[in-house]
Design a protein around this motif. Structure first.
Motif, short mmCIF file in Angstrom:
data_model
loop_
_atom_site.label_atom_id
_atom_site.label_comp_id
_atom_site.label_asym_id
_atom_site.label_seq_id
_atom_site.Cartn_x
_atom_site.Cartn_y
_atom_site.Cartn_z
N ASP A 238 0.82 -1.21 0.00
CA ASP A 238 0.00 0.00 0.00
C ASP A 238 0.85 1.26 0.00
O ASP A 238 0.50 2.27 -0.62
N ARG A 239 2.00 1.21 0.65
CA ARG A 239 2.88 2.38 0.68
C ARG A 239 3.65 2.53 -0.63
O ARG A 239 3.76 3.64 -1.17
N VAL A 240 4.21 1.43 -1.11
CA VAL A 240 5.01 1.50 -2.35
C VAL A 240 4.15 1.95 -3.52
O VAL A 240 4.57 2.80 -4.33
N LEU A 241 2.94 1.39 -3.64
CA LEU A 241 2.09 1.73 -4.78
C LEU A 241 1.25 2.98 -4.53
O LEU A 241 0.86 3.66 -5.48
N GLY A 242 0.97 3.28 -3.27
CA GLY A 242 0.16 4.45 -2.96
C GLY A 242 0.95 5.74 -2.94
O GLY A 242 0.43 6.81 -3.31
N SER A 243 2.20 5.67 -2.51
CA SER A 243 3.05 6.88 -2.48
C SER A 243 4.48 6.49 -2.80
O SER A 243 5.35 6.47 -1.92
N PRO A 244 4.76 6.14 -4.06
CA PRO A 244 6.10 5.69 -4.45
C PRO A 244 7.15 6.76 -4.17
O PRO A 244 6.93 7.94 -4.44
N GLN A 245 8.30 6.33 -3.63
CA GLN A 245 9.37 7.26 -3.32
C GLN A 245 10.48 7.24 -4.37
O GLN A 245 11.16 8.25 -4.58
N HIS A 246 10.67 6.11 -5.03
CA HIS A 246 11.72 6.04 -6.06
C HIS A 246 11.17 6.49 -7.40
O HIS A 246 10.03 6.14 -7.77
N PRO A 247 11.92 7.28 -8.18
CA PRO A 247 11.43 7.75 -9.48
C PRO A 247 11.05 6.62 -10.43
O PRO A 247 10.13 6.78 -11.25
N TYR A 248 11.74 5.48 -10.34
CA TYR A 248 11.41 4.36 -11.22
C TYR A 248 10.04 3.78 -10.89
O TYR A 248 9.21 3.53 -11.77
N THR A 249 9.76 3.59 -9.60
CA THR A 249 8.44 3.09 -9.19
C THR A 249 7.35 4.05 -9.64
O THR A 249 6.31 3.63 -10.18
N ALA A 250 7.57 5.34 -9.44
CA ALA A 250 6.58 6.35 -9.84
C ALA A 250 6.36 6.34 -11.35
O ALA A 250 5.22 6.46 -11.83
N ALA A 251 7.43 6.16 -12.11
CA ALA A 251 7.32 6.15 -13.57
C ALA A 251 6.57 4.91 -14.06
O ALA A 251 5.77 4.99 -15.00
N LEU A 252 6.80 3.77 -13.44
CA LEU A 252 6.08 2.56 -13.82
C LEU A 252 4.58 2.72 -13.56
O LEU A 252 3.75 2.35 -14.40
N LEU A 253 4.23 3.28 -12.41
CA LEU A 253 2.82 3.47 -12.08
C LEU A 253 2.16 4.48 -13.01
O LEU A 253 1.01 4.32 -13.42
N ALA A 254 2.89 5.53 -13.38
CA ALA A 254 2.33 6.55 -14.27
C ALA A 254 2.06 6.01 -15.66
O ALA A 254 1.20 6.54 -16.39
N ALA A 255 2.76 4.94 -16.05
CA ALA A 255 2.60 4.38 -17.40
C ALA A 255 1.47 3.38 -17.51
O ALA A 255 1.23 2.82 -18.59
N ILE A 256 0.74 3.15 -16.39
CA ILE A 256 -0.38 2.20 -16.42
C ILE A 256 -1.64 2.91 -16.88
O ILE A 256 -2.02 3.94 -16.30
N PRO A 257 -2.33 2.41 -17.91
CA PRO A 257 -3.58 3.06 -18.34
C PRO A 257 -4.68 2.87 -17.31
O PRO A 257 -4.78 1.83 -16.67
N ARG A 258 -5.51 3.90 -17.13
CA ARG A 258 -6.61 3.86 -16.18
C ARG A 258 -7.93 4.12 -16.89
O ARG A 258 -7.99 4.87 -17.87
#
Length: 318
Positions: A238-258
């Motif tokens: 919940d923390r990693v996906l809800g508030s990613p701290q690493h730029p790579y994690t954030a970039a992966l999540l941003a690339a997911i279509p919603r």
């Protein structure tokens, strides 16, 4: 108490042109009844790590550090001890279920052979366990399934059979290496529910390897984000996906279509590609693709994992 404990694990392949190790300073723990997701792009080292958790290393590879599974140290273990872990302690489920079975053998032979020949169960007890597991896998008419051959089952049914096979010796660890990738979305959701129930009911620790962060979020208690063979972020899902701290994690999540994305919305892409094995691995391995990169702050020769906001993060800008 953890059933899997990985500390400082490093794996280097013997290749003339290789400039970096394929897995470096991996730290990971999995407790009984918990599910840890290992996520990242293709080439991040996910499958190498999942096989290393079974004591399976590429030929001529140099391994250091520690991997303990159910108390057995695998890095320097004897072939006999590694086989024992794979036979009775840890099971694995691969991406393509049809590649795991012999089309000339019945499902009954597939499920029973390893545990009977290995002396784990008698044939009678093994058959009873197979029927029990097929019921757990929500397969109708288990007797008919046992008598069937692989080509008589759908992909979703066969993947349930393969999961049942991995659970036959009552393992303490179940490793799923892209186990849902070849399935349609509906069947994926059903398999994820089955895995969660297995973990809750039996206490088996699940390591779920995937490139699908949303799927990992549905199943996993903790998330380990790999990039170019190094852990970039590890902590509660919940923390990693809800508030990613690493730029790579954030970039992966941003690339997911919603579904909520407006019509015509253009998904952001991560520029470049995963760091090749021929590139040096010093410093931040994500530097060449990172929108936050700063030559001064990010120029350290080695970026350590640090505790940030309730998880471990390999970044100096958090």
């Amino acid at each position: 108490m953890s059933i899997i404990e990985v500390t400082g694990f490093t794996l280097h392949l013997a290749a003339e042109r290789m400039a970096r190790t394929v897995l470096e300073d991996i730290a990971l723990t999995v407790a009984p009844g918990r599910c840890v997701g290992i996520v990242g792009e293709s080439g991040s080292g996910k499958s190498l790590l999942s096989r290393a958790l079974l004591g399976s290393f590429p030929e001529r590879a140099e391994a250091s550090g520690s991997i303990r599974v159910a108390g057995t140290e695998l890095v320097n273990a004897s072939p006999r001890d590694r086989r024992r872990v794979r036979r009775t302690v840890a099971g694995i489920v691969f991406q393509d279920p049809r590649a795991s079975v012999n089309p000339l053998h019945s499902i009954e032979d597939f499920l029973l052979e390893a545990v009977v020949r290995g002396g784990t169960l008698t044939r009678r007890r093994a058959r009873d366990r197979a029927l029990e597991l097929l019921r757990v896998m929500r397969l109708a008419d288990p007797e008919r399934v046992l008598a069937s051959y692989p080509d008589e089952l759908s992909g979703g049914m066969l993947q349930r059979v393969v999961i049942a096979a991995a659970m036959m010796p009552s393992p303490e660890v179940l490793i799923c290496d892209e186990a849902t990738t070849a399935l349609d979305v509906t069947t994926q959701a059903e398999i994820v529910q089955l895995l969660r129930r297995l973990s809750e009911d039996t206490g088996v620790a699940v390591v779920f390897v995937t490139h699908d962060l949303d799927l990992a979020g549905d199943l996993c208690d903790d998330i380990c984000v790999l990039y170019a063979g190094a852990v970039q972020e590890f902590g509660p899902a919940d923390r990693v996906l809800g508030s990613p701290q690493h730029p790579y994690t954030a970039a992966l999540l941003a690339a997911i279509p919603r579904v909520s994305d407006p019509i015509g919305h253009r998904l952001p892409a991560i520029p470049g590609g995963v760091l090749p094995l021929t590139a040096p691995g010093d410093g931040c391995r994500f530097a060449g693709r990172c929108a936050r990169f700063d030559a001064v702050q990010c120029g350290l020769p080695a970026i350590p994992l640090a505790d940030v906001a309730g998880r471990s993060v390999r970044c100096v800008q958090v």
